[in-house]
Design a protein around this motif. Sequence first.
Motif, PDB file in Angstrom:
ATOM      1  N   VAL A   1       0.864  -1.180   0.000  1.00  0.00           N
ATOM      2  CA  VAL A   1       0.000   0.000   0.000  1.00  0.00           C
ATOM      3  C   VAL A   1       0.901   1.230   0.000  1.00  0.00           C
TER       4      VAL A   1
ATOM      5  N   TRP B   1      -1.571  -1.250  -4.054  1.00  0.00           N
ATOM      6  CA  TRP B   1      -2.457  -0.097  -4.026  1.00  0.00           C
ATOM      7  C   TRP B   1      -1.602   1.163  -3.967  1.00  0.00           C
TER       8      TRP B   1
ATOM      9  N   CYS C   1      -7.471  -4.616   2.854  1.00  0.00           N
ATOM     10  CA  CYS C   1      -7.619  -4.137   1.479  1.00  0.00           C
ATOM     11  C   CYS C   1      -8.781  -4.851   0.810  1.00  0.00           C
TER      12      CYS C   1
END
Length: 250
Positions: free
Chosen positions: A144, A163, A200
């Motif tokens: 992330v 991400w 997530c």
Amino acid sequence: MATLNEQLETLIKEYSPCDVSDALIKLQKTPEGSTARAGYLADLVPFSPVTGRNETTPKIAAPATTFKFIPKSSSPPPLATENPEKHGFQPGKHWVDHVGSYAASDPSGAGSIVVIEQPEGQYCAVTGGIMATRMKALGIKATVVGGRVRDLRELQATGLPIWAQATSTVGTNAEAKAGARDVPISIGGVTVSPGDIIFCDPLEGVVAIPRELLGQVLELMPKLIAMDDQAKEAVAQGMSVTDAFKKFRS
């Protein structure tokens, strides 16, 4: 008592990040004058293994291992220089080679998700194809990035869930460098500490759950969902939203 892995399995199977944020709104104390973020890591979208919000890739949850990037010209934070073995980077060792350290020291065996803070206003990427390949080799479950990534074809070829807020064509060295690891970082006003649970969901988004609140979040969510289900049913039968909220949410 459920193990961490059992808790994470329940989280993934039964809940969404929206459910988590509803619980954190109730459980977290928001400092006066500030806005409740409820764990939401804002403006992140999937870039690997596919680009964009979707329902085809699985949800993931694991403890965070954190990396704080700083401007290229800045000095590392004191924590990194005072305790380089735990929070800094060993000479001759790239920052990405440290990503497995937290999971290796965590007795839960739950693995980890790399979470990166990049300084605001930068246009370079802090993760690219080589970094993603190394993370995958070290067993990282997802990455992330509170910032930018590049080499999308290479990222997607790894299959590693990644991400980020945006992309770039420019390498890290143009503006940034790794400043510290396994320290509290901030993404979108939400503090993420090492070991916090990162959840997530490729459709709904990403939330961070303080590790010490995970049990309370899992205990509270079913009650909140039941209240919402009652409210939805009442609204479907003709009750106004105001009345439904008053009856079932108050």
